[in-house]
Design a protein around this motif. Structure first.
Motif, PDB file in Angstrom:
ATOM      1  N   TYR C  88       0.908  -1.182  -0.019  1.00 37.33           N
ATOM      2  CA  TYR C  88      -0.023  -0.051  -0.046  1.00 37.33           C
ATOM      3  C   TYR C  88       0.770   1.247  -0.132  1.00 37.33           C
ATOM      4  O   TYR C  88       0.485   2.054  -0.843  1.00 37.33           O
ATOM      5  CB  TYR C  88      -1.100  -0.124   1.138  1.00 37.33           C
ATOM      6  CG  TYR C  88      -1.914   1.167   1.271  1.00 37.33           C
ATOM      7  CD1 TYR C  88      -1.467   2.240   1.626  1.00 37.33           C
ATOM      8  CD2 TYR C  88      -3.194   0.992   0.972  1.00 37.33           C
ATOM      9  CE1 TYR C  88      -2.553   3.400   1.795  1.00 37.33           C
ATOM     10  CE2 TYR C  88      -4.100   1.784   0.633  1.00 37.33           C
ATOM     11  CZ  TYR C  88      -3.792   3.213   1.278  1.00 37.33           C
ATOM     12  OH  TYR C  88      -4.741   4.142   1.213  1.00 37.33           O
ATOM     13  N   GLN C  91       2.984   1.747  -3.463  1.00 36.02           N
ATOM     14  CA  GLN C  91       2.046   2.405  -4.474  1.00 36.02           C
ATOM     15  C   GLN C  91       1.590   3.793  -4.268  1.00 36.02           C
ATOM     16  O   GLN C  91       1.722   4.635  -5.091  1.00 36.02           O
ATOM     17  CB  GLN C  91       0.806   1.303  -4.610  1.00 36.02           C
ATOM     18  CG  GLN C  91      -0.114   2.137  -5.688  1.00 36.02           C
ATOM     19  CD  GLN C  91       0.300   2.443  -7.029  1.00 36.02           C
ATOM     20  OE1 GLN C  91       1.251   1.723  -7.474  1.00 36.02           O
ATOM     21  NE2 GLN C  91      -0.475   3.422  -7.786  1.00 36.02           N
ATOM     22  N   ARG C  92       1.255   4.059  -2.843  1.00 35.37           N
ATOM     23  CA  ARG C  92       0.490   5.380  -2.474  1.00 35.37           C
ATOM     24  C   ARG C  92       1.702   6.507  -2.757  1.00 35.37           C
ATOM     25  O   ARG C  92       1.194   7.347  -3.236  1.00 35.37           O
ATOM     26  CB  ARG C  92      -0.039   5.262  -1.156  1.00 35.37           C
ATOM     27  CG  ARG C  92      -0.843   6.585  -0.931  1.00 35.37           C
ATOM     28  CD  ARG C  92      -2.421   6.137  -1.301  1.00 35.37           C
ATOM     29  NE  ARG C  92      -3.112   7.223  -1.651  1.00 35.37           N
ATOM     30  CZ  ARG C  92      -4.285   7.471  -1.042  1.00 35.37           C
ATOM     31  NH1 ARG C  92      -4.761   6.831  -0.021  1.00 35.37           N
ATOM     32  NH2 ARG C  92      -4.951   8.894  -1.574  1.00 35.37           N
ATOM     33  N   GLY C  96       2.824   5.500  -7.535  1.00 36.34           N
ATOM     34  CA  GLY C  96       2.059   6.492  -7.921  1.00 36.34           C
ATOM     35  C   GLY C  96       2.593   7.909  -8.049  1.00 36.34           C
ATOM     36  O   GLY C  96       2.371   8.569  -8.973  1.00 36.34           O
ATOM     37  N   ASP C 195     -12.268   6.548  -4.666  1.00 38.74           N
ATOM     38  CA  ASP C 195     -11.160   7.093  -4.488  1.00 38.74           C
ATOM     39  C   ASP C 195     -10.015   6.386  -5.297  1.00 38.74           C
ATOM     40  O   ASP C 195      -9.563   5.116  -4.754  1.00 38.74           O
ATOM     41  CB  ASP C 195     -10.738   7.289  -3.023  1.00 38.74           C
ATOM     42  CG  ASP C 195      -9.335   7.800  -2.697  1.00 38.74           C
ATOM     43  OD1 ASP C 195      -9.079   8.087  -1.518  1.00 38.74           O
ATOM     44  OD2 ASP C 195      -8.457   8.039  -3.616  1.00 38.74           O
ATOM     45  N   ASP C 197      -6.917   6.841  -6.304  1.00 36.76           N
ATOM     46  CA  ASP C 197      -5.586   6.275  -5.719  1.00 36.76           C
ATOM     47  C   ASP C 197      -5.607   5.262  -4.446  1.00 36.76           C
ATOM     48  O   ASP C 197      -4.623   4.616  -4.411  1.00 36.76           O
ATOM     49  CB  ASP C 197      -5.084   7.594  -5.171  1.00 36.76           C
ATOM     50  CG  ASP C 197      -4.709   8.500  -6.413  1.00 36.76           C
ATOM     51  OD1 ASP C 197      -4.730   9.816  -6.175  1.00 36.76           O
ATOM     52  OD2 ASP C 197      -4.374   8.044  -7.300  1.00 36.76           O
ATOM     53  N   HIS C 198      -6.639   5.450  -3.726  1.00 37.44           N
ATOM     54  CA  HIS C 198      -6.789   4.579  -2.605  1.00 37.44           C
ATOM     55  C   HIS C 198      -6.996   3.078  -3.154  1.00 37.44           C
ATOM     56  O   HIS C 198      -6.239   2.360  -2.523  1.00 37.44           O
ATOM     57  CB  HIS C 198      -8.009   5.008  -1.701  1.00 37.44           C
ATOM     58  CG  HIS C 198      -8.301   4.154  -0.819  1.00 37.44           C
ATOM     59  ND1 HIS C 198      -7.286   3.829   0.571  1.00 37.44           N
ATOM     60  CD2 HIS C 198      -9.337   3.139  -0.385  1.00 37.44           C
ATOM     61  CE1 HIS C 198      -7.951   2.954   1.428  1.00 37.44           C
ATOM     62  NE2 HIS C 198      -9.014   2.714   0.608  1.00 37.44           N
ATOM     63  N   ALA C 201      -3.809   1.644  -4.450  1.00 39.51           N
ATOM     64  CA  ALA C 201      -3.069   1.363  -3.360  1.00 39.51           C
ATOM     65  C   ALA C 201      -3.295   0.024  -2.724  1.00 39.51           C
ATOM     66  O   ALA C 201      -2.623  -0.810  -2.263  1.00 39.51           O
ATOM     67  CB  ALA C 201      -2.741   2.488  -2.231  1.00 39.51           C
TER      68      ALA C 201
END
Lengths: 314, 411, 298
Positions: C88, C91-92, C96, C195, C197-198, C201
């Motif tokens: 998580y 990626q976040r 990303g 969301d 992006d969330h 992740a």
């Protein structure tokens, strides 16, 4: 014309370097940077200008390298005669991979992965046959004569690789302003629309991969003449494929100077980090990886993109 | 842009070197009477990162210890100079090795020790030859290394031809001593230079000793699973299994054999990756017990070797492996040559190495004698793992006990 | 020295165990591929750091065993959430953020990540190969006469369970619905308030969580060193493509299939050349059926 003048000036400047630079280390560094640039240029033709990302460009590199090695060692050919054969090998493999992949409409990640698979297949084949030395690899005997394409001096190798880089620059320059280049970039930007306008996407891409393959094979041939040793892992392994795409992406894809700038930046980075922390192996490469990520973060269009923005704002 | 920076760096380096040399000349006048002025730099080049990092780091350790010891004892007495090591990382790649050689050349090394792997050694010795730098090869067993007519290359230890031939002779002797119980052999080797070369030699010549080769199996590096190979072993049931591979694969292979209940009369390795490794013996005592290996080894009766072993085992997480002691001895070999050369000049050291008769080694080689760069006395020993220790079993001159063959023991 | 191998394959006593071995090896491959297929299916990222992440997970399992004496299977409830959190975060906050969404940049970022992770491991843990010794490391299960390594049989069961869990999560939960929505239509999903992006992740996290599980099942039968991940990456990609990018059932079955092909291929053509079967399948699938066994036509 300005572009050609630039390339010419670059060529002359680098060709004269051996007059001023006598350090073997520096000359070797320049040769390896130019070599990386040559690989990047080959990749850039298909990837940057053509939009077809290859993860397995080693398949062309290895074919050129093995052609050079096998023809000289097993068949006793002279190196200069083997060289065009090596380029042809690269082009032929390009035609094979291209014909299959493009005929079946592979694009994007699918195309990238299939090139990776081809590289692996060739690696396994090279690893199996006695003809290519199997797992043992092949040694090209040390001759150190120009007649055997092994200049005794570093400067000789520099001029050889410079010739390859100049060819790459010229091809890239030509792609920027020729009709074929326009077709290729059109296919990259929007294949459907280009086809609708009458561009034969298949033939355009096929031509690109053949040229790209040939130039990459030339890089492989150079490697063999410079380092005298090739094995399946070096020839067809992921290291070469990665090296080929790093430079153009960092430097700026689809540009004439991108691969060269990228190769230079990466080489400098490698040198700078290699000197660090000699006692604690690994840390230098950690820094290399971090800087790589940072470069991508802050230079999303590569170095050329950065330079363009700076010049535009100036 | 990049080229100018390189040029500037070169210029600075050169000016520094020049002023350094002038200063040394001015201050070191008395030194000229004893030998060459200037520091004594020795390049220590190994793959300390990348897939070969483990062996590379152990190699560097061996060299490091030797340099420290020599310097503590006063350095090279005939020059009145200590050895200044210049460490290089070949990153497990031949081309990086070449770049490091160039760097070392710039740094003014008088000699290079390294570079562990055959492929890297091939490239580095060639690059060193261009500058006439003496290059002592620490391990690299490919015979091509010393067959190219390079005057600067000196290999202290044996190549795989010598090792394979010795292995066959010892296997034959061991078998004869036990009454010839073994008739069939299966070779399992890794696919690159050393495995293929060794397997090739063995399969050609074992039949002349009366052995029947039931199969020769090549495998990749890395190989994730040996079950198939062991299945084949089970069905062919060879009397002797001969592995020639690197540590990870060797360990997996013998573990799998144990798991599948395959127990030949002997596991007789030739340059077995994990076979003569204290690390392997420590981690898998049951699996390792009884394994025989023909490999680089020290004279177990030599005090210097035992002292070094104690020192290394006293270090945290280090094992006394061939990488360590071969490099250690290579540095001592080089130091002896430099003593006799009384000079830091490369040509002088090359001549001294070529004429070397160094016999203070704890390797079972006798007095050194280089012919075409190969130390003639170099040979492997035969070891067997018994009750958690690795002991020499052949030849008798160095043996600590007799070999246990055939292996019937419970693990 | 070439010997007639063909005959050996037909011997059932060798073929049967070989196939079983292939299935169990394939199970571990499947576990690795499950995570990769989710990451590819949702984020369209070809995750070059997958091998390095597996290596990180393997070290995790190793140290839990070495330092705290925790059995690898009991380490599952620790490793899976830990790798999830790691994924998580990666990626976040790294991938990303660094890639600005451009494909070629994502590739380089994951490549750079792989270099960083491998060399951090080299620096911290050194290059020695580490293995663990458990009571069941060398034991075998007798299946109709074939002796199959116990850890591998457990891995087989584990892969089935993991695939089932993933199918449940993606099929039945809200998160799963969001994942499927984004995989199908990214912009549209954003427009309806997901969301993105969330969820990206979360997906990457789940992908790496699968590696956590894979590591628990793999280490007893294998080993860990900084480079260990490299040997699995290409195979994992092959399975993802074979099974269909984004399909869990595909990754599972693809894993088994590839495992068997590798095993029988090795038996028939020799361990070295036998590997070629995997990549020829890879190419064939890409050319003739790029959506794989279970994927939807792109």
């Amino acid at each position: 014309m300005r572009g050609l003048l630039g390339i010419g000036a670059f060529g002359v400047a680098v060709a004269m370097l051996p007059l001023f630079v006598t350090s073997g280390y520096a000359l070797n560094a320049i040769v390896m940077t130019l070599y990386a640039a040559a690989l990047g240029q080959a990749w850039n033709i298909l990837g940057g200008f053509g939009g077809q990302f290859s993860f397995g460009h080693a398949v062309f590199f290895g074919s050129g390298a093995y052609a050079m090695a096998v023809l000289q060692v097993k068949l006793g050919w002279n190196a200069w005669a083997a060289l065009p054969a090596a380029l042809a090998a690269g082009g032929a493999v390009g035609a094979l991979v291209g014909a299959l992949s493009f005929r079946y409409g592979l694009r994007g990640s699918y195309f990238a992965l299939v090139t990776l698979a081809f590289a692996e297949v060739f690696r396994i084949l090279a690893n199996t046959f006695e003809f290519t030395g199997a797992g043992v690899g092949m040694i090209v005997p040390l001759k150190e004569t120009v007649a055997d394409l092994q200049p005794a001096s570093r400067a000789g190798y520099l001029w050889l690789i410079l010739a390859l880089v100049l060819s790459g620059l010229l091809v890239s320059w030509w792609l920027k302003r020729s009709r074929y280049g326009a077709w290729l970039q059109a296919v990259r930007d929007d294949e459907e629309s280009a086809a609708a306008l009458g561009v034969n996407a298949f033939r355009v891409k096929l031509a690109a991969i053949i040229v790209s393959g040939g130039l990459m094979a030339a890089g492989g041939a150079f490697y063999v003449q410079y380092l005298h040793y090739i094995d399946p892992h070096i020839a067809y392994g992921p290291a070469v494929s990665v090296e080929a795409l790093l430079g153009p992406i960092i430097g700026g894809m689809g540009t004439v100077w991108g691969p060269l700038l990228g190769a230079g930046a990466l080489h400098l980075l490698g040198e700078a980090t290699r000197g660090l922390m000699g006692d604690a192996p690994g840390i230098n490469l950690v820094i290399y990886g971090i800087v790589l990520i940072l470069m991508v973060t802050f230079l999303p269009s590569g170095i050329v993109g950065l330079l363009r923005r700076r010049l535009a704002n100036a | 842009m990049t080229k100018r920076i390189e040029q500037r760096r070169t210029f600075i380096k050169k000016s520094a070197a020049l002023s350094g040399a002038l200063a040394a000349g001015a201050l070191g006048f008395p030194a000229i009477a004893r030998g060459q002025a200037g520091p004594l730099k020795v390049g220590i080049l190994h793959p300390v990162t990348g897939p070969l990092a483990y062996s590379g780091q152990l190699s560097r350790l061996g060299a490091q210890i030797a340099v420290e010891e020599i310097n503590t004892a006063g350095g090279i007495k005939s020059l009145g100079a200590k050895i200044e090591p210049v460490y290089g990382d070949a990153q497990s790649k031949p081309d990086v090795g070449v770049a490091e050689v160039e760097k070392m050349n710039e740094a003014g090394v008088s000699a290079i020790v390294g570079a562990y792997a055959s492929a890297i050694c091939l490239a580095t010795t060639q690059a060193a030859a261009k500058h006439n730098i003496p290059h002592v090869v620490d391990v690299g067993v490919a015979d091509q290394i010393v067959e190219r007519g390079l005057k600067n290359t000196f290999r202290f230890g044996p190549g795989y031809k010598v090792i394979s031939t010795a292995a066959m002779n010892y296997l034959h002797i061991m078998n004869k001593l036990a009454g010839n119980p073994a008739k069939t052999v299966m070779i399992v080797h890794e696919e690159s230079l050393f495995g293929t070369g060794t397997a090739g030699l063995l399969s050609q010549q074992l039949p002349t000793f009366g052995f029947k080769i039931v199969d020769v199996i090549k495998h990749a590096n890395p190989t994730r699973d040996f079950n198939n190979i062991v299945l084949r072993m089970k069905s062919l049931n060879p009397d002797i299994v001969i592995p020639a591979n690197y540590y990870n694969e060797y360990a997996l292979l013998v573990r799998t054999m144990k798991q599948q209940g395959v127990q030949p009369q002997a596991i007789f390795s030739v340059l077995g990756g994990a076979a003569s490794s204290f690390k392997f013996v420590k981690e898998f005592p049951d699996v390792a017990n009884g394994i025989i290996d023909v490999n680089h080894w020290y004279n177990p009766k030599d005090k210097r070797a035992l002292a070094l072993r104690k020192k290394v085992e006293g270090m945290k997480d280090q094992f006394f492996t061939y990488e360590v002691f071969l490099n250690y001895e290579c540095v001592y070999l080089l130091a002896d040559a430099i003593e006799r050369a009384r000079s830091t000049r490369r040509e002088a050291i090359i001549d001294a190495l070529a004429a070397s008769t160094w016999d203070k080694t704890f390797m079972p080689y006798g007095p050194t004698k280089f012919v075409n760069g190969q130390n003639q006395g170099a040979e492997p020993l035969v070891m067997q793992v018994l009750k958690g220790d690795i002991e020499v079993v052949l030849p008798n001159t160095f043996a600590q006990r007799a070999p246990v063959f055939p292996w019937k023991g419970k693990s | 020295m070439r010997r007639a191998r063909g005959s050996a394959v037909l011997e059932l006593s060798i073929l049967f165990p070989s196939v079983l071995n292939g299935l169990t090896t394939g199970a571990v491959y499947a576990l690795i591929a499950l995570g990769l297929t989710l990451i590819y299916g949702v984020l369209h990222i070809i995750n070059f750091a997958h091998g390095a992440a597996l290596m990180v997970a393997l070290y995790g399992v190793y140290f839990l065993h070495q330092r705290l004496g925790i059995d690898p299977y009991l380490a599952l409830p620790i490793m899976v959430p830990a790798m999830f959190a790691f994924g998580y975060g990666l990626q976040r906050f790294v991938i990303g953020a660094a890639s600005h969404g451009k494909d070629e940049n994502i590739l380089l970022v994951t490549l750079g990540l792989a270099v960083v992770l491998e060399n951090l491991a080299l620096f911290w843990f050194r290059s020695d190969t580490r293995t663990i010794d458990t009571p069941y490391t060398l034991s075998t299960v007798n299946i109709l006469g074939a002796l199959i390594s116990t850890p591998k049989v457990v891995a087989f069961a584990g892969a089935l369970v993991a695939a089932a869990v993933l199918l449940l999560v993606v099929g039945k939960t809200d998160l799963g619905r969001a994942i499927r929505a984004i995989a199908k239509e990214r912009q549209g999903a954003r427009l309806v308030g997901i969301d993105v992006d969330h969820v990206f992740a979360m997906s990457f996290g789940i992908g790496l969580a699968c590696l956590g599980a894979a590591a628990c099942f793999l280490l007893p039968a294998y080993y860990v060193n900084p480079n260990v991940g490299n040997g699995f990456v290409l195979i994992a990609f092959t399975i993802v493509v074979l099974g269909g990018m984004g399909s869990f059932a595909g990754a599972l079955l693809g894993g088994f299939l590839i495992g068997v092909v590798e095993s029988v291929g090795g038996l028939w053509l020799g361990e070295s050349l036998g590997q070629i079967g995997i990549f020829l399948i890879f190419i064939a699938v890409l050319l003739f059926r790029p959506q794989g066994l279970f994927g939807a036509r792109a």
